[in-house]
Design an enzyme around this catalytic site. Structure first.
Site, PDB file in Angstrom:
ATOM      1  N   CYS A 130       7.933   6.374   2.949  1.00 31.67           N
ATOM      2  CA  CYS A 130       9.109   5.580   2.549  1.00 31.67           C
ATOM      3  C   CYS A 130      10.158   6.418   1.822  1.00 31.67           C
ATOM      4  O   CYS A 130      11.309   6.002   1.694  1.00 31.67           O
ATOM      5  CB  CYS A 130       8.682   4.421   1.661  1.00 31.67           C
ATOM      6  SG  CYS A 130       7.347   3.439   2.370  1.00 31.67           S
ATOM      7  N   HIS A 189      14.419   1.616  -2.208  1.00 33.55           N
ATOM      8  CA  HIS A 189      13.488   1.291  -1.124  1.00 33.55           C
ATOM      9  C   HIS A 189      13.095  -0.176  -1.204  1.00 33.55           C
ATOM     10  O   HIS A 189      12.667  -0.655  -2.261  1.00 33.55           O
ATOM     11  CB  HIS A 189      12.263   2.196  -1.226  1.00 33.55           C
ATOM     12  CG  HIS A 189      11.167   1.801  -0.292  1.00 33.55           C
ATOM     13  ND1 HIS A 189      11.400   1.482   1.018  1.00 33.55           N
ATOM     14  CD2 HIS A 189       9.823   1.652  -0.486  1.00 33.55           C
ATOM     15  CE1 HIS A 189      10.256   1.148   1.602  1.00 33.55           C
ATOM     16  NE2 HIS A 189       9.285   1.242   0.711  1.00 33.55           N
ATOM     17  N   ASN A 243       9.372  -4.462   4.681  1.00 34.13           N
ATOM     18  CA  ASN A 243       9.353  -3.051   4.288  1.00 34.13           C
ATOM     19  C   ASN A 243       9.469  -2.189   5.547  1.00 34.13           C
ATOM     20  O   ASN A 243       8.545  -2.147   6.352  1.00 34.13           O
ATOM     21  CB  ASN A 243       8.039  -2.778   3.555  1.00 34.13           C
ATOM     22  CG  ASN A 243       7.915  -1.343   3.074  1.00 34.13           C
ATOM     23  OD1 ASN A 243       8.623  -0.455   3.538  1.00 34.13           O
ATOM     24  ND2 ASN A 243       6.990  -1.114   2.154  1.00 34.13           N
TER      25      ASN A 243
HETATM   26  N1  ACO Z   1      -1.820 -14.230   2.327  1.00 31.05           N
HETATM   27  C1  ACO Z   1      -2.616 -14.944   1.500  1.00 31.05           C
HETATM   28  N2  ACO Z   1      -3.485 -14.356   0.655  1.00 31.05           N
HETATM   29  C2  ACO Z   1      -3.543 -13.018   0.639  1.00 31.05           C
HETATM   30  C3  ACO Z   1      -2.734 -12.210   1.474  1.00 31.05           C
HETATM   31  C4  ACO Z   1      -1.862 -12.884   2.334  1.00 31.05           C
HETATM   32  N3  ACO Z   1      -1.020 -12.205   3.163  1.00 31.05           N
HETATM   33  N4  ACO Z   1      -3.018 -10.922   1.227  1.00 31.05           N
HETATM   34  C5  ACO Z   1      -3.959 -10.893   0.286  1.00 31.05           C
HETATM   35  N5  ACO Z   1      -4.272 -12.165  -0.071  1.00 31.05           N
HETATM   36  C6  ACO Z   1      -5.256 -12.605  -1.053  1.00 31.05           C
HETATM   37  C7  ACO Z   1      -6.329 -11.579  -1.337  1.00 31.05           C
HETATM   38  O1  ACO Z   1      -7.351 -11.648  -0.383  1.00 31.05           O
HETATM   39  C8  ACO Z   1      -6.778 -12.000  -2.709  1.00 31.05           C
HETATM   40  O2  ACO Z   1      -7.648 -13.091  -2.566  1.00 31.05           O
HETATM   41  P1  ACO Z   1      -8.944 -13.217  -3.528  1.00 31.05           P
HETATM   42  O3  ACO Z   1      -8.384 -13.324  -4.906  1.00 31.05           O
HETATM   43  O4  ACO Z   1      -9.584 -14.456  -3.019  1.00 31.05           O
HETATM   44  O5  ACO Z   1      -9.718 -11.966  -3.295  1.00 31.05           O
HETATM   45  C9  ACO Z   1      -5.500 -12.514  -3.376  1.00 31.05           C
HETATM   46  O6  ACO Z   1      -4.581 -12.800  -2.298  1.00 31.05           O
HETATM   47  C10 ACO Z   1      -4.890 -11.517  -4.313  1.00 31.05           C
HETATM   48  O7  ACO Z   1      -4.836 -10.266  -3.640  1.00 31.05           O
HETATM   49  P2  ACO Z   1      -4.179  -9.009  -4.301  1.00 31.05           P
HETATM   50  O8  ACO Z   1      -4.232  -7.880  -3.333  1.00 31.05           O
HETATM   51  O9  ACO Z   1      -4.766  -8.789  -5.648  1.00 31.05           O
HETATM   52  O10 ACO Z   1      -2.685  -9.546  -4.464  1.00 31.05           O
HETATM   53  P3  ACO Z   1      -1.511  -8.886  -5.225  1.00 31.05           P
HETATM   54  O11 ACO Z   1      -0.997  -9.811  -6.239  1.00 31.05           O
HETATM   55  O12 ACO Z   1      -1.806  -7.472  -5.662  1.00 31.05           O
HETATM   56  O13 ACO Z   1      -0.415  -8.804  -4.081  1.00 31.05           O
HETATM   57  C11 ACO Z   1       0.559  -7.164  -2.612  1.00 31.05           C
HETATM   58  C12 ACO Z   1      -0.658  -8.040  -2.927  1.00 31.05           C
HETATM   59  C13 ACO Z   1       1.738  -8.082  -2.296  1.00 31.05           C
HETATM   60  C14 ACO Z   1       0.245  -6.306  -1.419  1.00 31.05           C
HETATM   61  C15 ACO Z   1       0.893  -6.312  -3.863  1.00 31.05           C
HETATM   62  O14 ACO Z   1      -0.258  -5.626  -4.297  1.00 31.05           O
HETATM   63  C16 ACO Z   1       1.976  -5.325  -3.579  1.00 31.05           C
HETATM   64  O15 ACO Z   1       3.135  -5.689  -3.468  1.00 31.05           O
HETATM   65  N6  ACO Z   1       1.630  -4.012  -3.508  1.00 31.05           N
HETATM   66  C17 ACO Z   1       2.550  -3.006  -3.086  1.00 31.05           C
HETATM   67  C18 ACO Z   1       2.256  -2.717  -1.665  1.00 31.05           C
HETATM   68  C19 ACO Z   1       3.417  -2.225  -0.886  1.00 31.05           C
HETATM   69  O16 ACO Z   1       4.566  -2.544  -1.127  1.00 31.05           O
HETATM   70  N7  ACO Z   1       3.093  -1.427   0.112  1.00 31.05           N
HETATM   71  C20 ACO Z   1       4.064  -0.974   1.041  1.00 31.05           C
HETATM   72  C21 ACO Z   1       3.965   0.461   1.283  1.00 31.05           C
HETATM   73  S1  ACO Z   1       4.284   1.406  -0.180  1.00 31.05           S
HETATM   74  C22 ACO Z   1       5.834   1.156  -0.599  1.00 31.05           C
HETATM   75  O17 ACO Z   1       6.637   0.877   0.248  1.00 31.05           O
HETATM   76  C23 ACO Z   1       6.217   1.265  -2.043  1.00 31.05           C
END
Ligand code: ACO
Length: 329
Positions: free
Chosen positions: A114, A256, A286
């Site tokens: 990214c 980004h 993204n």
């Molecule tokens: N829909 C519904 N539930 C979901 C989904 C979904 N799409 N994805 C995960 N869950 C569930 C999980 O299974 C988990 O359930 P559980 O509690 O029963 O185990 C719950 O939601 C919480 O999951 P987490 O992974 O802890 O959720 P979090 O609050 O961390 O959000 C997210 C996840 C949105 C991916 C967050 O961690 C994030 O934004 N991370 C950055 C990732 C990113 O942007 N990556 C892109 C590449 S890097 C970059 O561009 C910077």
């Protein structure tokens, strides 16, 4: 003193839209969950008949047209991508041919996920300042839809396909669009919190690897989130300090577009309110290296940028690699 300047921008976004409602029919997710956690409402997906170089060429052509020049003047093409047409040769070489840029110019890809577009801007800036190349096309392009596991709800809701481009050329200390500074960073200790393990020399593409789905993006979302907020904010602050600017001097932050919560975290840490962050993550998701130039192009198209505005850029992605830049528009 010679400085590099951005003289044209362009973007290419495939027409096919995949909404959160569409995704909710594919995996166990919901519009409400996706919007609350990411701010994303829809993303665009490239038709299977096309490749990264098609999107990149279209964006590059638009950037040249906006600059009022023919692609025949482009003597260097830098493509930031992790989803190029094939492992080699560089996608930039296909773009050179499709664009009609002259053979004998330079064309190469760089892999900084990214942060790839801002890494490219930094290299272009150096090339132009030392006089090695005159008209450098920097493109960020991703077709992430091809390396996503569409049955994995934790990643498939996040990404989209797009390309964005800028044409950079030489100017002086008064030229609009001039690059004031770039800063590049990486922390290889975090390489495996966001990566595509299979397809290279470490884990070649075997039936076993494919069965384990290791050809798809693997991500520790929480860790990525934490480092994204911290490092993008640190990079952005460094860009301000290096130029003697304060947060109040910034007209627009073009960061980004990973997700809205990350941008809000950066906003809080850098002390620049969200109404000065340009955002389009709701409509594109993204798009990795394409997100910053796509956002810049849209901000221009919407008439948001005025000549003389201070623009602050920041991005972070797999590597982890991150970067920042300051531009006087
Ligand atoms: N829909 C519904 N539930 C979901 C989904 C979904 N799409 N994805 C995960 N869950 C569930 C999980 O299974 C988990 O359930 P559980 O509690 O029963 O185990 C719950 O939601 C919480 O999951 P987490 O992974 O802890 O959720 P979090 O609050 O961390 O959000 C997210 C996840 C949105 C991916 C967050 O961690 C994030 O934004 N991370 C950055 C990732 C990113 O942007 N990556 C892109 C590449 S890097 C970059 O561009 C910077």
């Amino acid at each position: 003193m010679t400085q590099s300047r951005i003289v044209g921008t362009g973007r290419s976004v495939p027409p096919k839209v995949l909404t959160n409602e569409d995704l909710a029919r594919m995996v166990d997710t919901s519009d409400a969950w996706i919007v609350e956690r990411t701010g994303i409402r829809e993303r665009h997906i490239l038709d299977s008949s096309l490749a990264a170089s098609d999107l990149a060429t279209d964006a590059g052509r638009r950037a040249c047209a906006r600059a009022g020049v023919s692609p025949s003047v482009v003597d260097c093409i830098i493509v930031g991508t992790v989803t190029g047409d094939c492992p080699f040769p560089a996608t930039a070489t296909f773009v050179q041919k499709k664009l009609g840029a002259p053979a004998g110019g330079c064309a190469f890809d760089l892999s900084a996920a990214c942060a790839g577009f801002l890494y490219g801007v930094s290299i272009a800036d150096a090339f132009i300042r030392i006089g090695q190349f005159k008209n450098v096309l920097v493109i960020g392009v991703e077709v992430l839809s091809r390396i996503i596991d569409w049955s994995d709800r934790s990643t498939c809701v996040l990404f989209g396909d797009a390309a964005g481009a800028v044409l950079m050329t030489a100017g002086d200390e008064n030229s609009p669009g001039r690059v004031l500074s770039t800063h590049l960073f990486a922390d290889g200790g975090l390489a495996e919190i966001l990566w595509q393990p299979v397809g290279g020399s470490r884990e070649p593409t075997t039936a076993e690897a494919l069965g384990a789905k290791r050809q798809f993006v693997q991500m520790n979302g929480r860790e990525v989130y934490r480092h994204a907020v911290k490092n993008m904010a640190t990079g952005a602050r460094l860009a301000l300090e290096a130029n003697g600017f304060k947060a109040d001097d910034v007209a627009w932050v073009i960061a980004h577009q990973a997700n809205l919560r990350i941008l809000e975290g950066v906003s809080e840490r850098v002390g620049i309110p969200m109404n000065r962050f340009f955002t389009n993550v709701d409509r594109y998701g993204n798009t990795s290296s394409a997100s910053v130039p796509t956002a810049l192009d849209e901000a221009i198209e919407q008439g948001k940028l005025k000549t003389g505005d201070l623009l602050l850029f920041a991005a972070l992605g797999g590597g982890l690699a991150w970067a920042s830049a300051a531009v006087r528009w």
